[in-house]
Design an enzyme around this catalytic site. Structure first.
Site, PDB file in Angstrom:
ATOM      1  N   GLU A  13      39.503  40.020  44.451  1.00 15.77           N
ATOM      2  CA  GLU A  13      39.289  41.333  43.867  1.00 15.77           C
ATOM      3  C   GLU A  13      39.347  41.143  42.349  1.00 15.77           C
ATOM      4  OE1 GLU A  13      41.980  44.418  45.158  1.00 15.77           O
ATOM      5  OE2 GLU A  13      41.015  45.880  43.835  1.00 15.77           O
ATOM      6  N   ARG A  65      50.572  31.924  52.644  1.00 13.55           N
ATOM      7  CA  ARG A  65      50.391  32.068  51.200  1.00 13.55           C
ATOM      8  C   ARG A  65      51.108  30.943  50.470  1.00 13.55           C
ATOM      9  NH1 ARG A  65      48.896  37.309  49.816  1.00 13.55           N
ATOM     10  NH2 ARG A  65      49.430  37.066  47.631  1.00 13.55           N
ATOM     11  N   LYS A  78      49.710  40.220  41.371  1.00 13.88           N
ATOM     12  CA  LYS A  78      48.859  40.548  40.225  1.00 13.88           C
ATOM     13  C   LYS A  78      49.396  41.751  39.462  1.00 13.88           C
ATOM     14  CE  LYS A  78      44.691  39.650  42.385  1.00 13.88           C
ATOM     15  NZ  LYS A  78      43.277  39.930  42.618  1.00 13.88           N
TER      16      LYS A  78
HETATM   17  P1  ATP Z   1      46.772  41.592  45.075  1.00 17.40           P
HETATM   18  O1  ATP Z   1      47.932  40.892  44.394  1.00 17.40           O
HETATM   19  O2  ATP Z   1      46.016  42.513  44.169  1.00 17.40           O
HETATM   20  O3  ATP Z   1      47.065  42.112  46.446  1.00 17.40           O
HETATM   21  P2  ATP Z   1      45.625  39.220  46.106  1.00 17.40           P
HETATM   22  O4  ATP Z   1      46.668  38.316  45.547  1.00 17.40           O
HETATM   23  O5  ATP Z   1      45.540  39.435  47.563  1.00 17.40           O
HETATM   24  O6  ATP Z   1      45.667  40.563  45.348  1.00 17.40           O
HETATM   25  P3  ATP Z   1      42.796  38.811  46.016  1.00 17.40           P
HETATM   26  O7  ATP Z   1      41.956  38.823  44.814  1.00 17.40           O
HETATM   27  O8  ATP Z   1      42.605  39.873  47.016  1.00 17.40           O
HETATM   28  O9  ATP Z   1      44.281  38.751  45.510  1.00 17.40           O
HETATM   29  O10 ATP Z   1      42.757  37.396  46.716  1.00 17.40           O
HETATM   30  C1  ATP Z   1      41.614  36.640  46.937  1.00 17.40           C
HETATM   31  C2  ATP Z   1      41.898  35.623  48.001  1.00 17.40           C
HETATM   32  O11 ATP Z   1      42.967  34.783  47.600  1.00 17.40           O
HETATM   33  C3  ATP Z   1      42.302  36.261  49.301  1.00 17.40           C
HETATM   34  O12 ATP Z   1      41.624  35.612  50.350  1.00 17.40           O
HETATM   35  C4  ATP Z   1      43.767  36.042  49.373  1.00 17.40           C
HETATM   36  O13 ATP Z   1      44.209  35.941  50.697  1.00 17.40           O
HETATM   37  C5  ATP Z   1      43.938  34.735  48.614  1.00 17.40           C
HETATM   38  N1  ATP Z   1      45.270  34.656  48.015  1.00 17.40           N
HETATM   39  C6  ATP Z   1      45.840  35.527  47.170  1.00 17.40           C
HETATM   40  N2  ATP Z   1      47.092  35.154  46.869  1.00 17.40           N
HETATM   41  C7  ATP Z   1      47.334  34.007  47.543  1.00 17.40           C
HETATM   42  C8  ATP Z   1      48.458  33.126  47.658  1.00 17.40           C
HETATM   43  N3  ATP Z   1      49.597  33.349  47.005  1.00 17.40           N
HETATM   44  N4  ATP Z   1      48.336  32.037  48.442  1.00 17.40           N
HETATM   45  C9  ATP Z   1      47.182  31.790  49.102  1.00 17.40           C
HETATM   46  N5  ATP Z   1      46.099  32.576  49.044  1.00 17.40           N
HETATM   47  C10 ATP Z   1      46.161  33.677  48.277  1.00 17.40           C
HETATM   48 MG    MG Z   2      44.111  41.316  48.064  1.00 17.18          MG
END
Ligand code: ATP
Ligand code: MG
Length: 561
Positions: free
Chosen positions: A42, A268, A278
Site C-alpha cells: 500500500e 512476519r 507504518k
Molecule cells: P500497514 O502497516 O499499513 O498495515 P503493511 O505493513 O501490511 O501495512 P503493506 O504495504 O500492506 O504493509 O505490505 C505489503 C506486503 O508486505 C504485504 O504482502 C505484507 O504482508 C508484507 N509485509 C508487511 N510487513 C511485513 C513484515 N513485517 N514481514 C513480512 N512481510 C510483511
Molecule cells: Mg497492509
C-alpha cells in the site's frame, strides 16, 4: 546415481514450505505450469525490512521457478496514499536487486470491482446498510454468539443499487452508508458476518482524483485483483490466514473458470529494538523524532541503505531466518552480523580517528614524508593496495594513550611499545598537558628498523594502533548510531507510549574527526572499514570541507553479554 539422489534430497531439504507447495503445484500441472506472484504494497509509507522479507519471497519464487512477479500498488484507500511513496517503493525494490514484470495499481480495477459489486447486489448477495459503524459493530456478535441481522439486510436489490450509485456520486456523506456482502451472520468465521465491502471517502485519490467516492475494502479488492492479473500464488503474512475463506468466497462468486489464485501465509519479520508499523514510523517522521524516512536508525530500506547496510546483507539475513507458520521476533544482532559479514568481504580498510590526539615522533626528521604500503582488504587480494603518507606528526585515538595504565593495557603508555599499523614500532616517551591536566600531545620515538621490509619488521609487540598523518588528513564528522529503542520489543509494552521507549543515545555526533587523505574522493554511500573501529559509509550530508560518515555497524557486537 546414488550421488545424484543425495544432491536432489539435499536441495529438497532446503526448500521452504512455500517452495514445496509451488513444486507440488508444478508437478500436478496446475495453472498450466504457470507461476505468477505479486508484491502488493500500500503506498502509504516507505518500505521497511519486513517488506523486504515479502519481496524476497514474492520475487524469489518467480525467479526460481521461471515465473513472473508483478508490482501491484494496493491503493484502495486515498486517505493516506501518496505518489512519493510509490516512487520510493520502486527504488527500494530495485535496490534489493529484484525486477518486476509489470506495474499494476488496484485503482485500475475500480470499474471491474464496481461491476462485480453490482452483480452481487443483483444476485441478492450484497446490500447497502445505512447504520452507523457503531451499530454494525454491535450486531457483529462474538465468535461464540451469532450476530444479528441488519434491518437493511433484506431490502430490495433495486433500492441497494440506487443507493450504491449515490454512495459514489458524492451525495452521501462519509460514514452514512456502506455496502455489505450478504453471507452469514452466524458463521464461526467473523469475516463472513456480512463484511463491509465498500465505504464512502470524499478525499481525492492520488491517481483517480475525484472520479470515485465509493472505495472497495481490502478484502474485496485483494483477491479479485489477484484474479484479474492471473496470479497463481498469492503470498501474504499470517494475519490474513483468517481472511482466506472470504478471499476464496469472493473468487467463487466472480470466477467463470477453474482458475483460482491460491493464498498462502507466512510469518512476519519482526526485529528487536525497533517498530515496524507504518503508522508508528510515520509518527516518528512527522514528529521529527527522527530526521526522516531515511534516518539511518529507521528500519526502512531507505534508512538502512543510507546507514550502509547492503542489499546483499539484507537478503542473506532474510535467507537465514527463513519462512515459517509461526510468529516470532528476530534478533537484530543477526542482521548486524550479516551486514558485518558482507562488508568484511567488500569494504576497503582505511584509517579514521574519531577522537584525535596528536602523537609526535620526536626522533623522526621534520619535513620528511614516507609512503607506507597498505592492503585494501586482507580478505580479498584482488582489491589491491595503496600508499598512505606517514610523517612526524600523527593523529591517534585519545584512548590509545594512557599516562598511567593498568597492567593489560597494550597501547601507548610511557615506556611501552606499539606498532603503528603499516608503519613503525614506536616507544612512548611521555606527554604534554594543559593547566587542567588534560593531555594535549603524546610523544614517542620510532625504531627505523621496524618498517615493512626492514630487518626488524617482524619484531612482535603486543599492540597495534591506527593513525593518520596530520598534514595528510581530512576533517570529518562521524555519526555513531545505536538502537532506536531501549527495549527489545517496544510494540509489546502496551501500557507505555512507544515514543517514551526511544533510546536517547541512539545518535551521537562526533565532530573534529580525522580520516586519511585517500577518502577525499569518496562518494555518498561508499563503505569503508575504519580499522579497529567498525564499518562506516559516506553520508549525503558531506560537504567540500567536511566529510560526514555514518557508523554502519561496529566491528564487534557490543551488546553481547
Ligand atoms: P500497514 O502497516 O499499513 O498495515 P503493511 O505493513 O501490511 O501495512 P503493506 O504495504 O500492506 O504493509 O505490505 C505489503 C506486503 O508486505 C504485504 O504482502 C505484507 O504482508 C508484507 N509485509 C508487511 N510487513 C511485513 C513484515 N513485517 N514481514 C513480512 N512481510 C510483511
Ligand atoms: Mg497492509
Amino acid at each position: 546415481m546414488e550421488k545424484e539422489q543425495s544432491v536432489v534430497e539435499e536441495s529438497r531439504k532446503n526448500l521452504n514450505f512455500i517452495e514445496q507447495i509451488v513444486e507440488n503445484d508444478l508437478k500436478e500441472g496446475k495453472n498450466g505450469g504457470r507461476i505468477q506472484t505479486r508484491f502488493p504494497p500500500e503506498p502509504n509509507g516507505y518500505l521497511h525490512i519486513g517488506h523486504a522479507k515479502a519481496i524476497c519471497l514474492d520475487f524469489g519464487i518467480a525467479e526460481r521457478y521461471g515465473g513472473i512477479c508483478n508490482l501491484r500498488f494496493d491503493d484502495t484507500n486515498p486517505v493516506k496514499e501518496d505518489m512519493e511513496y510509490v516512487d520510493s517503493i520502486m527504488e527500494d525494490i530495485k535496490w534489493l536487486g529484484f525486477h518486476w514484470e509489470n506495474v499494476y495499481y488496484a485503482s485500475d480495477y475500480f470499474k471491474q470491482l464496481w461491476d462485480f459489486a453490482v452483480q452481487l447486489i443483483k444476485e441478492g448477495k450484497a446490500y447497502v446498510d445505512e447504520q452507523s459503524a457503531e451499530e454494525i459493530a454491535k450486531q457483529k456478535g462474538t465468535p461464540t454468539i451469532p450476530g444479528t441481522h441488519s434491518p437493511y439486510r433484506d431490502r430490495p436489490s433495486e433500492e441497494s443499487l440506487e443507493l450504491f450509485e449515490k454512495m459514489n456520486s458524492g451525495e452521501i456523506p462519509e460514514g452514512k452508508m456502506v455496502l455489505r456482502a450478504k453471507i452469514d451472520m452466524a458463521s464461526s468465521n467473523m469475516h463472513f458476518r456480512d463484511p463491509i465491502i465498500y465505504r464512502v471517502i470524499h478525499i481525492p485519490h492520488h491517481r483517480t482524483g475525484t472520479q470515485w467516492k465509493a472505495y472497495p475494502m481490502y478484502d474485496f479488492a485483494h483477491g479479485q485483483s489477484d484474479y484479474f492479473e492471473g496470479v497463481t500464488h498469492s503470498l501474504c503474512t499470517l494475519e490474513f490466514e483468517v481472511h482466506r475463506p472470504l478471499y476464496d468466497w469472493f473468487l467463487d462468486q466472480l470466477a467463470d473458470s477453474d482458475y483460482r489464485p491460491r493464498q498462502t501465509e507466512f510469518n512476519r519479520l519482526n526485529l528487536t529494538y525497533t517498530v515496524m508499523s507504518k503508522r508508528k514510523l510515520l509518527q516518528l517522521v512527522q514528529e521529527k523524532l527522527v530526521s526522516g524516512w531515511d534516518d539511518p536508525r529507521m528500519p526502512t530500506l531507505t534508512g538502512m541503505r543510507r546507514r550502509g547496510y547492503t542489499a546483499q546483507a539484507i537478503r542473506n539475513f532474510i535467507d537465514k531466518i527463513g519462512y515459517t507458520k509461526y510468529e516470532a521476533i528476530n534478533d537484530v544482532s543477526l542482521l548486524e552480523h550479516a551486514v558485518r559479514e558482507d562488508l568484511n568481504a567488500h569494504a576497503i580498510r582505511v584509517s579514521g580517528v574519531i577522537d584525535p590526539i596528536k602523537l609526535i615522533l620526536t626522533n623522526y626528521p621534520e619535513g620528511q614524508v614516507e609512503e607506507m604500503e597498505a592492503i585494501n582488504n586482507p580478505e580479498d587480494e584482488s582489491m589491491g593496495g595503496r600508499k598512505v603518507k606517514f610523517s612526524r606528526e600523527l593523529w591517534i585515538e585519545r584512548d590509545d594513550f594512557m599516562e598511567e595504565a593498568p597492567k593489560k593495557y597494550f597501547r601507548l603508555t610511557p615506556g611501552n611499545e606499539v606498532r603503528l599499523k603499516n608503519g613503525y614500532i614506536v616507544k612512548c616517551t611521555g606527554c604534554r598537558k594543559d593547566e587542567e591536566g588534560n593531555v594535549t600531545e603524546v610523544y614517542a620515538e620510532y625504531d627505523p628498523m621496524t618498517k615493512s621490509g626492514m630487518p626488524d619488521s617482524n619484531r612482535k609487540v603486543k599492540g597495534t594502533i591506527h593513525w593518520v598523518s596530520v598534514s595528510h588528513s581530512l576533517d570529518a564528522e562521524v555519526r555513531l548510531y545505536d538502537r532506536l529503542f531501549m527495549v527489545e520489543d517496544p510494540a509489546s509494552e502496551k501500557e507505555k507510549d512507544f515514543r517514551e521507549l526511544l533510546n536517547p543515545d541512539s545518535l551521537i555526533v562526533k565532530k573534529g574527526c580525522k580520516v586519511e587523505e585517500y577518502l577525499k574522493d569518496a562518494k555518498p554511500l561508499d563503505s569503508f572499514q575504519f580499522q579497529r573501529i567498525g564499518y562506516f559509509n559516506v553520508d549525503r550530508d558531506s560537504t567540500e570541507d567536511t566529510l560526514v560518515f555514518n557508523r554502519t555497524v561496529a566491528l564487534k557486537d557490543s551488546w553481547k553479554k
